[in-house]
Design an enzyme around this catalytic site. Sequence first.
Site, PDB file in Angstrom:
ATOM      1  N   LYS A   1       0.394  -1.331  -0.272  1.00  0.00           N
ATOM      2  CA  LYS A   1      -0.443  -0.159  -0.261  1.00  0.00           C
ATOM      3  C   LYS A   1       1.082   0.954   0.022  1.00  0.00           C
ATOM      4  CE  LYS A   1      -4.348  -2.481   2.272  1.00  0.00           C
ATOM      5  NZ  LYS A   1      -4.142  -3.042   3.381  1.00  0.00           N
TER       6      LYS A   1
ATOM      7  N   GLN B   1      -4.854  -1.840  10.026  1.00  0.00           N
ATOM      8  CA  GLN B   1      -4.639  -2.449   9.359  1.00  0.00           C
ATOM      9  C   GLN B   1      -5.439  -4.188  10.468  1.00  0.00           C
ATOM     10  OE1 GLN B   1      -3.423  -3.303   6.271  1.00  0.00           O
ATOM     11  NE2 GLN B   1      -4.127  -5.043   6.627  1.00  0.00           N
TER      12      GLN B   1
ATOM     13  N   ASP C   1     -11.433   2.273   4.101  1.00  0.00           N
ATOM     14  CA  ASP C   1     -11.903   0.953   4.388  1.00  0.00           C
ATOM     15  C   ASP C   1     -12.771   0.515   4.334  1.00  0.00           C
ATOM     16  OD1 ASP C   1      -9.266  -0.208   4.207  1.00  0.00           O
ATOM     17  OD2 ASP C   1      -8.778  -1.087   5.790  1.00  0.00           O
TER      18      ASP C   1
END
Length: 284
Positions: A49, A93, A116
């Site tokens: 990423k 994460q 997200d």
Amino acid sequence: MSATPMPGKPVAERIRAEVADEVAELGGLGLATVLVGDDPASQIYIGLKHKAATEAGIRAQDVRLPADVSEADLLEQVAALNEDDEIDAVLVQLPLPDHLDEARVIRGIAPAKDVDGLHPLNAGQLFLGRPTLVGATPLGVMALLAEHGIRVDGARAVVVGRSDIVGKPMAHLLLQANATVSVCHSHTDDLSRYTLDADILVVAAGRAGLVDPDMVKAGSTVIDVGMNRTEAGLVGDVDPGAAEVAGFITPVPGGVGPMTIALLLRNAVRCARYRRNELYFPAL
Ligand code: NAP
């Protein structure tokens, strides 16, 4: 006859080039990732990423916290990123170590920075059919379907997996695109009864070879989200032999994976546009 492959890389490269143009036009933007602990798979994902973000001209901030960080300290770190004017998008994460309450941490992310799409506000907007920020993987799958002209409106779609990050948002996006959607999971009785009926089959279970060729409808579109590290290397949830039955199929690796990265960057641009009031973000 063999299915038409649906590689993600060329589409992802195009999206990433578009993102780079948008970032330049915006005069830069900041994406912060928070990684707790040293899970090797998570470290790989974060690395990918960051590399992609940097290549698109995005300032990527890599926050690493020890596995035994307290929830209060993690929440404080997230709050600081929410307040930081240099940061447009925040990603925590997952999974987090067991002592941390993931739901509480996600609720701590400012909704308009929640790249997200996991905050209840963004998940709720999707549920209500008014998507704001939606997870990159399901968005990537929709982009791949569109790229190949796959008919979604009126199609029977089956999603295997019901996670908050893939299965549920995937099902909602397909429903919104007027597919008739079934969601299967580990308690589903007779999975093949559903998969065999699917014009579009999206498999996100994290079980290597869960779907074998005789579970696939002839001529259907099979999207394999699964990424399983095995002795034979990285494999999906669908037996590659399904390519002899399906009409279209994504490879693993090189299918959904590259799309996820590209759509994450596009989401970061969306966050930046929310902060600059170029796009309306629903107030809390
Ligand atoms: P997850 O949170 O572990 O969820 C897995 C889902 O699959 C659960 O809903 C589970 O059902 C269901 N499931 C497990 N075994 C099953 C079975 N035998 N039959 C039917 N359903 C079954 O995983 P996730 O985060 O959604 O990820 C799924 C897979 O996609 C993983 O391999 C992950 O690495 C991969 N992934 C790939 C990308 C990408 O960019 N390509 C992105 C994200 C994830 P229950 O709810 O009943 O437990």
